[in-house]
Design a protein around this motif. Structure first.
Motif, PDB file in Angstrom:
ATOM      1  N   CYS A 118     -19.717 -37.816 -13.493  1.00 27.88           N
ATOM      2  CA  CYS A 118     -18.594 -38.543 -14.062  1.00 27.88           C
ATOM      3  C   CYS A 118     -17.442 -37.411 -14.180  1.00 27.88           C
ATOM      4  O   CYS A 118     -16.020 -37.751 -14.025  1.00 27.88           O
ATOM      5  CB  CYS A 118     -18.797 -38.756 -15.412  1.00 27.88           C
ATOM      6  SG  CYS A 118     -19.692 -40.098 -15.429  1.00 27.88           S
ATOM      7  N   TYR A 119     -17.445 -36.092 -14.523  1.00 25.54           N
ATOM      8  CA  TYR A 119     -16.376 -35.090 -14.764  1.00 25.54           C
ATOM      9  C   TYR A 119     -15.756 -34.794 -13.533  1.00 25.54           C
ATOM     10  O   TYR A 119     -14.585 -34.908 -13.481  1.00 25.54           O
ATOM     11  CB  TYR A 119     -17.224 -34.058 -15.351  1.00 25.54           C
ATOM     12  CG  TYR A 119     -16.308 -32.755 -15.183  1.00 25.54           C
ATOM     13  CD1 TYR A 119     -15.043 -32.702 -16.111  1.00 25.54           C
ATOM     14  CD2 TYR A 119     -16.446 -31.509 -14.963  1.00 25.54           C
ATOM     15  CE1 TYR A 119     -14.263 -31.519 -16.298  1.00 25.54           C
ATOM     16  CE2 TYR A 119     -15.640 -30.290 -14.831  1.00 25.54           C
ATOM     17  CZ  TYR A 119     -14.592 -30.422 -15.566  1.00 25.54           C
ATOM     18  OH  TYR A 119     -13.803 -29.239 -15.677  1.00 25.54           O
ATOM     19  N   CYS A 120     -16.439 -34.595 -12.588  1.00 24.68           N
ATOM     20  CA  CYS A 120     -15.799 -34.429 -11.335  1.00 24.68           C
ATOM     21  C   CYS A 120     -15.139 -35.674 -10.740  1.00 24.68           C
ATOM     22  O   CYS A 120     -13.644 -35.473 -10.128  1.00 24.68           O
ATOM     23  CB  CYS A 120     -16.728 -33.871 -10.410  1.00 24.68           C
ATOM     24  SG  CYS A 120     -16.065 -33.677  -8.642  1.00 24.68           S
ATOM     25  N   GLY A 121     -15.768 -36.710 -10.726  1.00 21.75           N
ATOM     26  CA  GLY A 121     -15.195 -37.988 -10.399  1.00 21.75           C
ATOM     27  C   GLY A 121     -13.908 -38.259 -10.919  1.00 21.75           C
ATOM     28  O   GLY A 121     -12.834 -38.637 -10.553  1.00 21.75           O
ATOM     29  N   SER A 122     -14.088 -38.167 -12.307  1.00 19.34           N
ATOM     30  CA  SER A 122     -12.926 -38.783 -13.232  1.00 19.34           C
ATOM     31  C   SER A 122     -11.687 -37.573 -12.969  1.00 19.34           C
ATOM     32  O   SER A 122     -10.548 -38.001 -13.181  1.00 19.34           O
ATOM     33  CB  SER A 122     -13.073 -38.651 -14.840  1.00 19.34           C
ATOM     34  OG  SER A 122     -13.694 -37.688 -15.159  1.00 19.34           O
ATOM     35  N   SER A 123     -12.099 -36.383 -12.924  1.00 19.39           N
ATOM     36  CA  SER A 123     -10.968 -35.378 -12.804  1.00 19.39           C
ATOM     37  C   SER A 123     -10.259 -35.665 -11.490  1.00 19.39           C
ATOM     38  O   SER A 123      -8.787 -35.773 -11.306  1.00 19.39           O
ATOM     39  CB  SER A 123     -11.374 -34.061 -12.610  1.00 19.39           C
ATOM     40  OG  SER A 123     -12.176 -33.674 -13.876  1.00 19.39           O
ATOM     41  N   ILE A 124     -10.671 -35.983 -10.206  1.00 14.46           N
ATOM     42  CA  ILE A 124     -10.261 -36.464  -9.120  1.00 14.46           C
ATOM     43  C   ILE A 124      -9.399 -37.605  -9.288  1.00 14.46           C
ATOM     44  O   ILE A 124      -8.095 -37.642  -8.938  1.00 14.46           O
ATOM     45  CB  ILE A 124     -11.351 -36.866  -8.020  1.00 14.46           C
ATOM     46  CG1 ILE A 124     -12.015 -35.538  -7.648  1.00 14.46           C
ATOM     47  CG2 ILE A 124     -10.762 -37.383  -6.757  1.00 14.46           C
ATOM     48  CD1 ILE A 124     -13.155 -35.649  -6.576  1.00 14.46           C
ATOM     49  N   LEU A 125      -9.937 -38.679 -10.044  1.00 13.93           N
ATOM     50  CA  LEU A 125      -9.064 -39.854 -10.287  1.00 13.93           C
ATOM     51  C   LEU A 125      -7.989 -39.859 -11.016  1.00 13.93           C
ATOM     52  O   LEU A 125      -6.814 -40.246 -10.893  1.00 13.93           O
ATOM     53  CB  LEU A 125     -10.238 -40.954 -10.839  1.00 13.93           C
ATOM     54  CG  LEU A 125      -9.985 -42.372 -10.571  1.00 13.93           C
ATOM     55  CD1 LEU A 125      -9.911 -42.778  -9.007  1.00 13.93           C
ATOM     56  CD2 LEU A 125     -11.139 -43.228 -11.303  1.00 13.93           C
ATOM     57  N   VAL A 126      -7.791 -38.840 -11.976  1.00 14.01           N
ATOM     58  CA  VAL A 126      -6.797 -38.822 -12.860  1.00 14.01           C
ATOM     59  C   VAL A 126      -5.732 -38.075 -11.985  1.00 14.01           C
ATOM     60  O   VAL A 126      -4.649 -38.545 -12.183  1.00 14.01           O
ATOM     61  CB  VAL A 126      -7.271 -37.733 -13.925  1.00 14.01           C
ATOM     62  CG1 VAL A 126      -5.904 -37.244 -14.627  1.00 14.01           C
ATOM     63  CG2 VAL A 126      -7.957 -38.633 -14.976  1.00 14.01           C
ATOM     64  N   THR A 127      -6.075 -37.012 -11.102  1.00  8.84           N
ATOM     65  CA  THR A 127      -5.260 -36.310 -10.562  1.00  8.84           C
ATOM     66  C   THR A 127      -4.306 -37.291  -9.447  1.00  8.84           C
ATOM     67  O   THR A 127      -3.360 -37.167  -9.252  1.00  8.84           O
ATOM     68  CB  THR A 127      -5.704 -35.164  -9.622  1.00  8.84           C
ATOM     69  OG1 THR A 127      -6.539 -34.452 -10.754  1.00  8.84           O
ATOM     70  CG2 THR A 127      -4.806 -34.244  -9.031  1.00  8.84           C
TER      71      THR A 127
END
Lengths: 344, 465
Positions: free
Chosen positions: A123-132
Motif C-alpha cells: 500500500c505504501y509503495c503503491g500509493s507513493s507512486i500514485l500520489v507522485t
C-alpha cells in the motif's frame, strides 16, 4: 497598481505560491520517492530503516502541500476553482492515495504479523507512486492548457487528463522523486542497505536522465508555447543550463559518494524545473486552449490587493518561523537512522 | 440524486469523519501536557510511562486526522468551485494562516514528540509536546474563524455581480473577530478537551475494572477527571453564550433549533420533542418561557419564530436541526452530571470501589464524540439554505464542471476507504489499550529475543509503536 520592490503584489504572490510548491516538491519529494522505491528492499530490517529515515519528517513535509494549496486558494481563487474542478477524478485518486499512504506508514508498525506488514508495504509503495504520478499528470495537463471558457469553467471531457504528454510528465516526476528519495535514503543508512542503495541511486539517476531528455525534446519540438519565453529572452537560457549542470552534478557527486551534495543538486534540479515552468507560464497561471483571451493570469485571477498584502504579511511572519523549526527538527534527527523502542 | 445533494453528502461525510480526530488530538494533547509537566516537576517515572503510553495513542489519532483533513481543503476547489471563487479573498487568508501558523507548528514538532525521547533533553521534549498541542489549538482557531465568517460574515464587501460576484476583504481583523468567532472557538476547544479527557477516563476505567495497571490508571483517571469536570461546566456557560450569538445573528437557525414557529412571548424551551414541519407545529415537553429567558434573560421577552423568515430562506430540515441540537444539550448535561458525581466520590475516596460507575465511564467516551458531531450538524444544517449566511446559497456554490457520476465515484471511494480506516482505527486502538502501558518496556526485552531469532529466519517483530 501598487508595487513592492518593483513587482506588483499579484506577481509577488505568484512567486510565493511557486516557492511553496517548490518547497513541497523538494521536501515531500524525497519521502514520496523513498516510498516509491520501498519494495526494492527485501529485508524487514531494511524496510523499517527506510521508513524511519522519513518517520520524523514526512508529516512536516506534507504541510507544504496544505500551505501551497491554501496559498493558491487565497491568492488566486479563480485558478484554484478552475483547476480543481477540472481534474476532479485525478484529485480524488490523489487524495485517496495520500490517505492510504499516511495510514500505511502509521499502521504498518502497529502489528508484528508478516502478512500485515507486507500488505502495508505494498500500500505504501503503491500509493507513493500514485500520489507522485497524479501530481505530474495534473502538472502536465496544466502545461498543455485546459479547455476553459471565459468564466474559467472546464469544458473538456471527464477523462481528457489521460494524454501522452501529461503521462510523460507524470513518469518524469516519478523518476525525479525516486532519484531524490534514493539519494536521501542513502544518506540516512549504513551497512548492507547502504550498499544496496548505492546501486539503486545510480539506476534511478539513469532513469531520470532518460526521462528528462525525452520530455525536453518532446516539449521543444511539439509544445512551442512552453519554450517561447526562453527562446525570446536569451539570458533566460541560463536557467536550463544551470539545471543541466545541476543534474550533471548529481551524477558526479553520486559517483564520488558525496550524497549530501547530490541531494542538494537534485533539490536544485526540482526547483529549477519549476522555475522554468513559472517563467514559461507567466503572466498566465492557466492557459485556455479554447481562446487566449480566457487565460487565467496573475492579474485577472488574483485576489484583491488588500488580501494579497495581508497574505504577504502572513507569509513574511510565518515562513521564517516554519523554516526555523523545520531546521531544528532535521537537525535533531541528523545522521544515520537508529532504530529504538519508539521507532516505526 | 442531484450534484448538490451528492456534494453535500460527500462534504458532510468526509468532514464528520475527520472531526472524530482533531478534537481527540487537542484534548489528548492537553492531557499529555499535564502528564509530562507532572513528570518534569516530580521526576516520578509513572508520569513518564503515562506520557509515553498516550503519545502512542496520540500518534494513531493524529495520523488519521491529518490524512483526512487535507481532503476538505481540496474539496472546496473540486466540488464547490463557485464557492471558492466567491470566498477565496476572505476565507483563503484564514486557511493560509492555519497552514502556516498552526498546522506547520504541530506537524513540525510532532516528529520530536514521537521520536525525540532519546534525542533531546526532557525539557525540549516537553516543549515539543506543548507546541504540538498549541499548534492543534491554533488550527482550531483559524478553521473556526473561517467557518464563523460563513455564519456571521463581517469585514468584507461584495464586488461584481452575477457570476463574477465575490466577497472582498475590507478589514482583516473584523473578519477574524467576526461576531461569532470567539464564542465558537471556545465552544470547539472545550468540546475537544472533553473528547480527549473522556478517552483517557474510558481507558483508565477499563484498566481499573480489569484490575490492570492500577496505579497508572488511577493517576491518569484523576488528571483526566479534573479536565473533564472543569470543561463540562465551562461548556454550559460557553454553549449558552454561543446560543445567544445565534439568536442575535441567525434568528432562523435558533428558531429551527427550538422548533419555534410563531414569534411569541414567552417562548418555550423544549427538553425533547418532535417537529411537524408540514403543519408547522412542535410537540414535546417544554419549559414555558425558557427560551425567552435563555436568550434575553427575561421570561417574557419575545423570540423570533421561523414564520418571520420566508420559506425559501429557512433550513430545509427543521426537525433534524431540532433533534441534533437537543441531542447535544442532553449529552452535555449528562457529562456535567457524570463528572460532578464522580468528582464528589473521588473526594470521598469511594469512586474506584464502584464498578458500575467505572463501567459507565468505559462507554462515556462516546458522549463528547456524539455531542461534538451533533453540535456541528446543528451549526451547518441550521445555516441552510445558505453556504455564506444571507449571501450565497448552497445550491449556487457548486462546481459547474462536475457531473453527478464523478461525485458518486468519489463518494463511494471515500465511504469504502473511511469504513476500512475506522475499522482499523478501532482495532488498533483496542490492541494498544490491551497491550497496556508497559508494552514499551516489554518490547525492549523481546527485542533481545528477536536478535537471537533472526538466525532462524524471519519471525516478525513486536517492535514499533
Amino acid at each position: 497598481m501598487a508595487t513592492f520592490l518593483g513587482l506588483d503584489y499579484a506577481t509577488w504572490w505568484y512567486l510565493v505560491v511557486g516557492a511553496s510548491f517548490s518547497g513541497y516538491a523538494i521536501l515531500d519529494g524525497f519521502d514520496l520517492g523513498a516510498g516509491a522505491i520501498h519494495l526494492f528492499f527485501n529485508k524487514e530490517e531494511s524496510r523499517r530503516t527506510a521508513l524511519n529515515a522519513i518517520g520524523p519528517v514526512w508529516d512536516g513535509n506534507e504541510v507544504w502541500l496544505v500551505i501551497g494549496g491554501g496559498a493558491l486558494f487565497a491568492g488566486f481563487p479563480k485558478v484554484y476553482a478552475a483547476v480543481f474542478s477540472a481534474f476532479y477524478i485525478p484529485f480524488m485518486v490523489f487524495l485517496v492515495a495520500l490517505i492510504t499512504r499516511a495510514i500505511s506508514i502509521e499502521f504498518r508498525s502497529k502489528e508484528p504479523m508478516l502478512w500485515w506488514r507486507k500488505a502495508w508495504d505494498i500500500c505504501y509503495c503503491g500509493s507513493s507512486i500514485l500520489v507522485t504520478f497524479a501530481l505530474g499528470l495534473i502538472l502536465g495537463n496544466c502545461l498543455l492548457g485546459l479547455p476553459i471558457d471565459k468564466n474559467g469553467v472546464y469544458q473538456g471531457g471527464v477523462f481528457d487528463f489521460l494524454n501522452p504528454y501529461a503521462v510523460m510528465v507524470g513518469v518524469t516526476t516519478l523518476a525525479l522523486f525516486m532519484m531524490h528519495g534514493a539519494i536521501y535514503l542513502v544518506m540516512k543508512t549504513e551497512k548492507r542497505l547502504y550498499t544496496k542503495l548505492t546501486i539503486i541511486v545510480k539506476n534511478m539517476t539513469i532513469f531520470f536522465v532518460i526521462c528528462i531528455l525525452l520530455l525536453s525534446f518532446y516539449t521543444i519540438l511539439y509544445i512551442p508555447h512552453l519554450s517561447h519565453q526562453i527562446k525570446s529572452h536569451v539570458w533566460l537560457f541560463g536557467v536550463p543550463v544551470i539545471m543541466v549542470l545541476a543534474i550533471a552534478n548529481v551524477t558526479r557527486s553520486i559517483s564520488k559518494q558525496q550524497y549530501l551534495k547530490a541531494f542538494f543538486s537534485s533539490a536544485l534540479t526540482i526547483s529549477l524545473l519549476l522555475v522554468i515552468v513559472a517563467i514559461e507560464l507567466y503572466p498566465n497561471l492557466v492557459l485556455s486552449s479554447l481562446n487566449e483571451d480566457w487565460n487565467l493570469t496573475v492579474h485577472n485571477a488574483s485576489s484583491s490587493e488588500k488580501t494579497l498584502r495581508i497574505l504577504l504579511t502572513i507569509a513574511a511572519i510565518g515562513v521564517p518561523l516554519v523554516a526555523s523549526y523545520t531546521t531544528f527538527v532535521f537537525w535533531t534527527f541528523k545522521g544515520k537512522v537508529k532504530l529504538d523502542e519508539m521507532s516505526y | 440524486m442531484s450534484v448538490e445533494i451528492l456534494s453535500r453528502i460527500q462534504f458532510a461525510f468526509t468532514i464528520s469523519f475527520h472531526y472524530i480526530y482533531p478534537p481527540l488530538s487537542i484534548g489528548l494533547g492537553l492531557v499529555m501536557v499535564c502528564m509530562e509537566g507532572m513528570y518534569l516537576k516530580t521526576g516520578n517515572k509513572l508520569y513518564e510511562t503515562m506520557t509515553k503510553f498516550y503519545t502512542r495513542i496520540f500518534a494513531l489519532i493524529f495520523g488519521i486526522g491529518v490524512a483526512t483533513g487535507i481532503v476538505m481543503e481540496f474539496e472546496f476547489g473540486t466540488n464547490w468551485a463557485v464557492y471558492s471563487k466567491y470566498v477565496g479573498d476572505v476565507f483563503g487568508s484564514a486557511l493560509s494562516a492555519e497552514g502556516i501558523f498552526a498546522f506547520a507548528l504541530e506537524s513540525g514538532f510532532l516528529g520530536i514528540l514521537l521520536f525525540g525521547w532519546n534525542r533531546v533533553k526532557p525539557r525540549t521534549h516537553f516543549l515539543a509536546t506543548v507546541m504540538v498541542t498549541l499548534g492543534s489549538m491554533f488550527s482550531a482557531i483559524w478553521i473556526v474563524v473561517a467557518n464563523s465568517w460563513q455564519q456571521t460574515p463581517a469585514g468584507f464587501h461584495i464586488v461584481g455581480s452575477g457570476m463574477d460576484a465575490r466577497a472582498e476583504i475590507t478589514d482583516f481583523w473584523a473578519m477574524v473577530f467576526n461576531p461569532s468567532s470567539i464564542d465558537r472557538v471556545l465552544h470547539v476547544w472545550v468540546g475537544a478537551f472533553l473528547a480527549g479527557s473522556f478517552l483517557v477516563l474510558s481507558i483508565s476505567a477499563w484498566y481499573l475494572l480489569h484490575k490492570k495497571y492500577i496505579e497508572f490508571a488511577k493517576s491518569s483517571f484523576k488528571i483526566a477527571l479534573v479536565i473533564a469536570f472543569l470543561s463540562s461546566w465551562a461548556q454550559l456557560f460557553i454553549g449558552d453564550r454561543s446560543a445567544k450569538v445565534v439568536a442575535h445573528y441567525q434568528p432562523a437557525k435558533l428558531a429551527a433549533m427550538e422548533g419555534h414557529f410563531d414569534t411569541s412571548a414567552p417562548a418555550p424551551m423544549y427538553l425533547f420533542g418532535w417537529v411537524d414541519q408540514q403543519h408547522e407545529q412542535t410537540h414535546g415537553l417544554s419549559i414555558p418561557g425558557g427560551l425567552s429567558f435563555l436568550t434575553y434573560g427575561d421570561f417574557h421577552a419575545p423570540v423570533q419564530g421561523l414564520r418571520a423568515t420566508p420559506i425559501g430562506d429557512r433550513p430545509g430540515q427543521v426537525n433534524g436541526v431540532f433533534q441534533v441540537y437537543h441531542l447535544m444539550i442532553t449529552l452535555g448535561t449528562l457529562m456535567i452530571l457524570l463528572t460532578t458525581v464522580a468528582a464528589f466520590w473521588l473526594r470521598r475516596d469511594t469512586l474506584f470501589d464502584k464498578p458500575w460507575v467505572l463501567r459507565i465511564f468505559v462507554w462515556s467516551v462516546l458522549l463528547p464524540q456524539l455531542a461534538n458531531q451533533a453540535g456541528w450538524f446543528t451549526a451547518e444544517m441550521g445555516r441552510q439554505p445558505w453556504v455564506v449566511y444571507g449571501l450565497l446559497r448552497t445550491s449556487a456554490a457548486l462546481s459547474e464542471a462536475v457531473k453527478a457520476g464523478q461525485v458518486i465515484f468519489s463518494l463511494i471511494l471515500f465511504v469504502l476507504v473511511y469504513i476500512g480506516l475506522f475499522a482499523l482505527f478501532v482495532f488498533l486502538l483496542n490492541r494498544k489499550i490491551t497491550h497496556g502501558p508497559n508494552w514499551a518496556a516489554e518490547e525492549m526485552h523481546s527485542s533481545m529475543h528477536r536478535d537471537m531469532a533472526e538466525h532462524f529466519g524471519p519471525t516478525g517483530e513486536t517492535a514499533g509503536h
